[in-house]
Write a protein that holds these residues in place. Structure first.
Motif, PDB file in Angstrom:
ATOM      1  N   ALA B 221      39.306  30.611   7.021  1.00  0.00           N
ATOM      2  CA  ALA B 221      38.740  29.674   7.994  1.00  0.00           C
ATOM      3  C   ALA B 221      37.217  29.657   7.866  1.00  0.00           C
ATOM      4  N   VAL B 222      36.681  28.456   7.725  1.00  0.00           N
ATOM      5  CA  VAL B 222      35.242  28.280   7.502  1.00  0.00           C
ATOM      6  C   VAL B 222      34.545  27.896   8.802  1.00  0.00           C
ATOM      7  N   CYS B 223      35.112  26.906   9.462  1.00  0.00           N
ATOM      8  CA  CYS B 223      34.464  26.352  10.649  1.00  0.00           C
ATOM      9  C   CYS B 223      35.535  25.624  11.462  1.00  0.00           C
ATOM     10  N   GLN B 224      35.090  24.885  12.460  1.00  0.00           N
ATOM     11  CA  GLN B 224      36.017  24.307  13.426  1.00  0.00           C
ATOM     12  C   GLN B 224      36.758  23.087  12.884  1.00  0.00           C
ATOM     13  N   GLN B 225      36.019  22.205  12.226  1.00  0.00           N
ATOM     14  CA  GLN B 225      36.586  20.915  11.812  1.00  0.00           C
ATOM     15  C   GLN B 225      36.303  20.690  10.329  1.00  0.00           C
ATOM     16  N   LEU B 227      34.765  19.126   7.155  1.00  0.00           N
ATOM     17  CA  LEU B 227      33.402  18.618   7.008  1.00  0.00           C
ATOM     18  C   LEU B 227      33.336  17.627   5.853  1.00  0.00           C
ATOM     19  N   VAL B 236      27.508  25.526   3.785  1.00  0.00           N
ATOM     20  CA  VAL B 236      28.508  26.505   4.221  1.00  0.00           C
ATOM     21  C   VAL B 236      29.184  27.148   2.998  1.00  0.00           C
ATOM     22  N   GLU B 238      32.266  27.670   1.151  1.00  0.00           N
ATOM     23  CA  GLU B 238      33.483  26.869   1.220  1.00  0.00           C
ATOM     24  C   GLU B 238      34.739  27.732   1.038  1.00  0.00           C
ATOM     25  N   PRO B 333      37.448  21.347   3.505  1.00  0.00           N
ATOM     26  CA  PRO B 333      38.444  21.710   4.522  1.00  0.00           C
ATOM     27  C   PRO B 333      37.931  22.839   5.418  1.00  0.00           C
ATOM     28  N   GLN B 373      36.482  33.663   7.682  1.00  0.00           N
ATOM     29  CA  GLN B 373      37.539  34.490   8.255  1.00  0.00           C
ATOM     30  C   GLN B 373      38.737  34.501   7.325  1.00  0.00           C
TER      31      GLN B 373
END
Ligand SMILES: [Zn+2]
Ligand SMILES: [Zn+2]
Ligand SMILES: [Zn+2]
Ligand SMILES: [Zn+2]
Lengths: 475, 475
Positions: B221-225, B227, B236, B238, B333, B373
């Motif tokens: 998991a990178v982030c919420q939504q 991109l 970020v 990836e 993603p 994560q």
């Protein structure tokens, strides 16, 4: 020059009328990606033509071709709307580009309110297209209408190019523009596009650069049909294993592009650029928090901004042909296609990038010694765009922003591509400027898209002052 | 013992009647994966019950629970059909398992003929379920009917367990079997399953082993939504880059599993096994050509067969959350889930495999130093199944095959899992045998599924002789 206080008051007094205009636009669900809404795009174009004609513009709908949808049905493409307001040979001509179509949206996607109703709440106007791009197009109309009602002479001729397929790849637009290079576009002195966003939530900006895009596919073919891993696992060289390995060799853990010859193509960063970047109002913690990312690749503002705009980046998007659903499926895919792309910057050229990428992957493949069939190929390439932000055109934009906001704009770039920008620059050979009016958190393309009422109204003022400032502009 | 020539003639004379029986079965479209056909499964079970009752069997439909479909609708699960033929305390009891549901099928999938009509062409019977598994179930009925009409006393009691959800994960079956461990299943001495295929097109076989399955997900998991790579690419870390790297470390280019501690768990291969594998009739070139694979991992027959049945294999199935469609999408993603599985063999235990896999990936992840994560977890684990092929039960199967075909069967395994096999073995604590009657090219689960008329008729003969041979069987 028009008195700004007076102009500002006139615009403020018409807030209700201007919001009604945007409401009308948002209520036409002109979704270009969905066949069911194709007719709404035509309606949206007709309605906008009517609005422009009310300002005295001469309009023409330029016929576009046909479009084959993925399911095989053939649809008419909506026309491109050309409008001309003013034809004074002694004046320079501004070309304004915008789009009248929108991204798909549905309540069931997670919108809090009907996306095709304009809902006013907490100083925000929610609705699909409110900021992308109906809000800015309406702001242009508001600006011109106000100047006309104030009986101010607009010191330039204005042309509009408004399309209805932007969210679906601007199908047909480039062809139409190329055909009109020596007619409709021949006298264009400046092009202005308001179809992007501020970098933050409070500081206005002008954008002078866009990265280009080089997109690639890596195909690995194992056999004729997907295989069951229970029956066949252990006997064939699996394509996913080859593909994951190849894609793992594209960038380092820290994001460094490992493809030989790429980083060498990037134009050296100048001291002047670094100074420009340092001045930009950008809070890196807000940025990270908005993304809810665990960590960024750097904590340095200039490095993060340059990584977004000034340096190439490589993203691995996904794999076609492999299992992608939820749950568990025990397939050995017969053929997989890995997809990745590079965002490119000056002085990178798609052709040179293509060569580096394919050479690098071919070399890796020969090391791999896999019996599978391998292919790597580019699927599209667009060049980066860079405008001269010292051009008087940008000074007119900057003055308008200073007049309305009392502050100099930040000079920024965009990491993504708006291909029509480069088309206008190449066809007119004149300066193109991106003048956004919406804020960074407007959620274009997402649920609960909105434009702040202040952005919509101040944007209308900026556009009006900009139109007046262009009269002093010797490009 | 019944005279085989006489038995064979009797069966041959009834070919038309037996084909009509299969025709009737195929024409009931008992597709378990499609809600529209749920009622057809009930019809299929009722009709089969009627056929069994005509043989004098005592039938009982064991109620199964409810099933929630992906769209939220709730369907009744079809019952499991238990049938008992003979109740002689002096005889041993055989349990026959089969399934009455089929895979989905439609002309538009590429079938040459209506999949739910039995079409006879070139000595083949085409139709969905013809070989999987209606053909074999009808062959059991044919066999018993013939012996009865010949007034031959069947030297064993026969029980049937016929389900209607096999192609959809045998929902509810295990629970029902466990509940009947001490009643319906208590006197079962042998279990026979005819729901697999010969290794080739001409040589009959018996199967004594199945690999187990351990399935894993790796979540990054990178982030919420999700991109946009243009706007955010370069800022970020990836997730796809992390995931491709992790998955590239699972197996070598030559297919060797790199996860520490896995290969050590595999039971050592004995000389006797190698001899058994050497004897198997298997043409490696045909196998490769049928797959249209460019090359196999080996040219050695024993190595390829052991890779399919005797050694673990690791397959990377795909990625959830990444872009998987055709065309080009420039997404970063937000979260990706890589999916892979291991086929496991004796003496591997799912728990021990899980530990090796998670330890290995956790170690890799700590080397990666990514801020994203990370999570790795097993989603299912089933143990391998191995029967004693020297058990008299297998000798009865082998004798039946020798009687009909004049040749010893090959002793093979299957690479995939038929979970109910292990359930029967564990609940009855008795020998289970897989006795296929269809050929390797029957195209179960695919378009143009068929069973050869010779396989159907010879299969009926084999099953009849096997029932008689079981009388001599001291398990
Ligand atoms: Zn837009
Ligand atoms: Zn857009
Ligand atoms: Zn089956
Ligand atoms: Zn099946």
């Amino acid at each position: 020059m028009v008195d700004f206080k007076k102009l500002s008051d006139c615009i403020d007094k018409k807030q209700k009328e201007f919001i009604e205009r945007l409401r009308h636009a948002v209520e036409i669900p002109s979704v270009s990606a969905e066949a069911d809404h194709r007719n709404d795009i035509f309606r949206m174009i007709d309605w906008t033509q009517h609005e422009l004609e009310s300002l005295g513009a001469k309009c023409e709908q330029i016929k576009n071709g046909k479009q084959e949808m993925p399911d095989g049905t053939v649809l008419d493409l909506p026309p491109v709307l050309f409008a001309t307001l003013g034809n004074d040979k002694s004046k320079k001509t501004l070309c304004i580009y915008g789009h009248l179509d929108v991204q798909p949206a549905a309540l069931s996607d997670g919108w809090d309110t009907d996306p095709f109703k304009l809902i006013e709440k907490d100083g925000k106007l929610f609705g699909r297209g409110s900021t992308d791009d109906k809000g800015p197009v309406m702001a242009w109309i508001n600006a011109i209408q106000t100047l006309q009602e104030m009986k101010v002479e607009i010191p330039i001729n204005i042309k509009f190019v408004l399309e209805g397929m932007e969210e679906s790849g601007s199908v047909g637009l480039d062809d139409i523009l190329i055909k009109h290079k020596d007619t409709f576009l021949s006298d264009v002195e400046f092009t202005c596009i308001s179809d992007s966003y501020w970098l933050g939530k409070s500081k206005p900006c002008l954008a002078y650069g866009l990265r280009g895009l080089c997109y690639y596919c890596i195909e690995i073919a194992v056999c004729q049909q997907d295989l069951h891993s229970g029956v066949f696992g252990g006997t064939v060289h699996e394509g996913m294993s080859d593909l994951c390995w190849l894609m793992s060799q594209l960038i380092d853990a820290d994001g460094t592009i490992k493809i030989e010859g790429i980083n060498e193509q990037v134009a050296p960063v100048t001291d002047e650029e670094i100074e420009l970047y340092k001045k930009i109002d950008f809070n890196i913690d807000d940025y990270r928090n908005d993304l809810k990312a665990h960590k960024l690749v750097s904590d340095d503002k200039v490095k993060i901004l340059m990584n977004r705009w000034r340096f190439p980046s490589l993203s691995i998007h996904g794999i076609e042909g492999a299992f992608a659903g939820p749950g568990a499926k025990t397939v050995i895919p017969a053929k997989v296609i890995g997809k990745f792309s590079l965002r490119i910057v000056p002085n990178m050229e798609p052709k040179a990038v293509d060569k580096c990428v394919t050479d690098y992957l071919n070399k890796l493949w020969s090391q791999r010694k896999s019996p599978n069939q391998f292919k790597v190929y580019p699927t599209k390439g667009s060049r980066p765009w860079l405008a001269d932000y010292k051009n008087p055109h940008y000074q007119a934009g900057a003055k308008a922003i200073e007049t309305v906001f009392g502050t100099e704009p930040d000079y920024i770039c965009e990491g993504g591509s708006i291909p029509v920008t480069l088309t206008f620059q190449e066809l007119t050979q004149k300066n193109v400027m991106l003048l956004p009016i919406g804020a960074c958190d407007d959620m274009a393309h997402s649920q609960n898209e909105k434009i702040n009422i202040t952005n919509y109204m101040d944007g209308t003022k900026v556009l009006a002052v900009y139109l007046m400032e262009l009269g002093n502009c010797s490009s």
